[in-house]
Scaffold this active site. Structure first.
Site, mmCIF file in Angstrom:
data_model
loop_
_atom_site.group_PDB
_atom_site.id
_atom_site.type_symbol
_atom_site.label_atom_id
_atom_site.label_comp_id
_atom_site.label_asym_id
_atom_site.label_seq_id
_atom_site.Cartn_x
_atom_site.Cartn_y
_atom_site.Cartn_z
ATOM 1 N N ASP A 1 41.711 27.581 42.804
ATOM 2 C CA ASP A 1 42.380 27.836 44.087
ATOM 3 C C ASP A 1 41.698 27.125 45.257
ATOM 4 O OD1 ASP A 1 44.209 29.677 42.907
ATOM 5 O OD2 ASP A 1 42.626 31.183 42.898
ATOM 6 N N ASP B 1 47.820 33.524 44.441
ATOM 7 C CA ASP B 1 47.387 33.352 43.054
ATOM 8 C C ASP B 1 47.651 34.669 42.323
ATOM 9 O OD1 ASP B 1 45.923 32.368 40.760
ATOM 10 O OD2 ASP B 1 44.300 33.678 41.412
ATOM 11 N N ASP C 1 41.340 33.458 44.267
ATOM 12 C CA ASP C 1 39.979 33.902 43.949
ATOM 13 C C ASP C 1 39.238 32.978 42.998
ATOM 14 O OD1 ASP C 1 41.433 34.462 41.616
ATOM 15 O OD2 ASP C 1 40.101 36.126 41.091
#
Length: 676
Positions: A570, A368, A566
């Site tokens: 996700d 990410d 995070d």
């Protein structure tokens, strides 16, 4: 109305499918069982012989055999319960493993010992060897092993519960007569009108019917920029309202809302992610079959040769008991305990032991962007002076005056920048929010505004396009300062890249692991970060389901995937991936969905995890060879393979070998190290 996300009515997900730990960890308190079982086992160890051999510290007294029987019976049914229950599940799934092997050892030990006790009471002059000592030590050591492992690995939290907590318990509903009433979230219905004030969490999916604002959707979608929302724009339940008060008409509640769909994806991924068979389970499965075949074969052969049922029975029992060495129960837990201790000192929280076993096969690391490769918070990346009307410092003081009382992410980033540079903002009067445009006020008797680029173009205020090109390419948000109708300055805010990210990506490539960036940010912002870091494969503008689909696509192609993230967006991908790693500074939802947590939020810790996993895997294999290797020698000897040549394993010798392998396993686990 049934609210799928009602805080008090959350469906708990099955950690068994995602934790990688065997199902025995769900069968009672191992710590309590260990200590109570140890209390029961101590008298048995002192009062009964070890495989027929009296040890120096042992003693007996009239009736001691009855005391041993009673204590052993309690110990078997109480301390052995997790293993017996686990074996039942394994056999039901037609997949015998560690629990079945342990259950075979303790069950044979107990029931044969009860038989021996009865025979010794009926025929006191023909002593039949019992295995109460082995029963006691086996149960206690196996409970200790499981307690060590559970204590070392963090219990997985409930990611679904954390998602539900993103929504407020109470909301403000606007009635037809214009009055407001506070109602519970689960009472909200579609088409209800809700009032969402500045700083509030948006309680449900909806459409703005009155007002405008900026919304922080990063916790839900991963988009690092705040999003300007005007009338007729959609808003997502769980996102955070910025500076404006808006009325929304509810379009999705309960099971139809966006956040609920993300929760469903997490739940589905948890259910579908297969429970890997651990190394120790695979070894235990083979040992179970080997012991079962060897034991039955020994019984048949000895009975055919000697025609003595008791000798044949004793040989079979000895094989079954020796097949479950104490060392095997400690082989993996001791390495896991050592590994998690080392990991914690290096900023790693290991929640799933399977991650340690799978890391060696990882081919792709999905990353990410926001909060993982970047800092995840807005900072001032530049200020450009367009007119000589004010200096850079003067402009910042004016901008600070306008943003000082705001609580949206851009304002916070600006005020933090001023504080870091010891710049004190001016005072402002007549501060007003300009819907969909920005903020205005009077500063030092001058009319000043902070506006977006759309407003600058509407006012036809000239400036060089080249000023903003670099900032836009890096995905920055641009705001413009106007003083008395003159465009004076442009301030850029963006999510800065972590200083260690570039070296981390380079190191991954050196290990022939391909980095892939997945982000909810727009494609131009994603491309800028990817190019800077040297990432050739990246995807931008992704929703949670898009990220999960990309992870699933790689998995379907047979690739081993690590996902690092995070945010709430996700979570489905973290659960779906071969290994999910959460950044510790991220959301609780992401942390609870992951197999590993980086407590220091440092991407380089992923490299430490990979190194530790390799070392741990090596120690696991070594310990399993020590623990199971004993069996490869002891089982055939106990069965009597060499009996024709006068070599038959003495039970006492078997016990010594068993103890020796346990000591070696423990010592080997302590030598585990990590490369810094």
């Amino acid at each position: 109305m049934h609210m799928h996300m009602d805080h008090g009515n959350m469906e708990s997900h099955g950690h068994e499918d995602m934790s990688g730990m065997d199902h025995s960890m769900h069968m009672g308190n191992f710590k309590q069982k260990f200590w109570l079982s140890l209390i029961l086992a101590i008298p048995i160890i002192f009062l009964s012989p070890m495989m027929g051999v009296d040890l120096p510290f042992q003693f007996t007294f009239p009736g001691s055999d009855w005391l041993v029987l009673i204590l052993a019976s309690i110990l078997f049914f109480y301390g052995g319960q997790p293993f017996l229950s686990g074996a039942k599940i394994e056999l039901k799934q037609k997949n015998p493993a560690m629990m079945t092997l342990i259950s075979m050892g303790i069950s044979v030990s107990y029931f044969y010992s009860v038989y021996a006790f009865i025979m010794n009471q009926l025929q006191p002059h023909e002593h039949v060897m019992d295995f109460f000592w082995e029963l006691a030590t086996l149960i206690v050591i196996m409970l200790l092993g499981h307690w060590i492992e559970m204590n070392a690995i963090a219990n997985a939290g409930d990611a679904l519960q954390k998602m539900a907590e993103l929504l407020p318990d109470k909301v403000k509903r606007l009635n037809n007569d214009g009055s407001e009433e506070e109602i519970a979230l689960q009472d909200v219905k579609e088409n209800d009108r809700l009032i969402v004030r500045a700083g509030d969490k948006i309680p449900a999916d909806g459409v703005i019917v009155k007002g405008s604002t900026s919304v922080d959707e990063s916790m839900v979608t991963g988009e690092s920029k705040t999003v300007t929302k005007n009338e007729h724009d959609n808003v997502i339940g769980g996102s955070v309202n910025g500076s404006g008060t808006v009325e929304i008409q509810v379009t999705g509640t309960g099971e139809t809302g966006y956040l609920s769909k993300v929760m469903d994806m997490v739940k589905k991924a948890q259910t579908e992610k297969s429970k890997l068979e651990t190394l120790s389970d695979r070894v235990a499965k083979w040992l179970f079959y080997i012991a079962l075949i060897a034991g039955v074969a020994a019984f048949i052969i000895w009975w055919l040769v000697d025609k003595d049922l008791s000798i044949a029975f004793e040989r079979m029992v000895t094989v079954f008991i020796i097949a479950c060495p104490h060392a095997l129960g400690l082989a993996i837990p001791l390495v896991i305990a050592r590994s998690t201790s080392i990991a914690a000192k290096h900023g790693l929280l290991l929640k799933n032991r399977n991650a340690l076993e799978q890391a060696k096969d990882i081919q792709y690391v999905m990353l990410d962007k926001t909060g993982t490769l970047t800092e995840g918070k807005f900072t001032v990346t530049g200020i450009e002076i367009i007119s000589a009307k004010a200096t850079k410092e003067e402009s910042l003081k004016i901008i600070g005056a306008l943003e000082n009382n705001a609580n949206h992410p851009l304002a916070i980033g600006i005020m933090n920048y001023l504080e870091e540079n010891n710049i004190s903002p001016y005072k402002v009067v007549n501060l007003q929010n300009i819907s969909g445009v920005g903020i205005s006020g009077i500063v030092n008797n001058q009319e000043v505004k902070i506006v977006n680029e759309k407003e600058v173009k509407r006012l036809q205020l000239p400036f060089k396009e080249s000023i903003k090109t670099t900032y836009e390419a890096q995905g920055n948000t641009l705001s413009f300062l106007i003083i008395n109708g003159i465009l004076v300055a442009m301030i850029a805010l963006g999510d800065s890249i972590k200083s260690e990210s570039k070296a981390f990506i380079s190191n991954l490539k050196q290990q022939e692991i391909v980095p892939v960036m997945l982000t909810g940010d727009n494609v131009s912002a994603a491309e800028a970060v990817a190019n800077y870091l040297g990432i050739t494969t990246f995807y931008g503008g992704l929703l949670p389901e898009d990220k999960e689909k990309i992870v699933q696509k790689y998995l379907d192609e047979g690739k081993q995937v690590m996902m690092v993230g995070d945010g709430i967006n996700d979570a489905p991908s973290l659960v779906r991936a071969t290994i999910g790693i959460a950044i510790g500074a991220g959301t609780d939802v992401a942390i609870d969905s992951a197999d590993v947590v980086l407590t220091d939020s440092d991407p380089k810790d992923i490299l430490r995890f990979l190194s530790l996993a390799k070392q741990t895997q090596r120690k696991m294999i070594q310990n399993l060879w020590w623990g199971a290797g004993y069996n490869l020698i002891a089982i055939p000897l106990a069965a009597g393979v060499l009996a024709p040549w006068g070599i038959l394993l003495n039970p006492a010798v078997g016990a010594i070998l068993m103890s020796l392998s346990t000591v070696i396993v423990a010592a080997n686990a302590l030598t585990l190290r990590i490369d810094n």
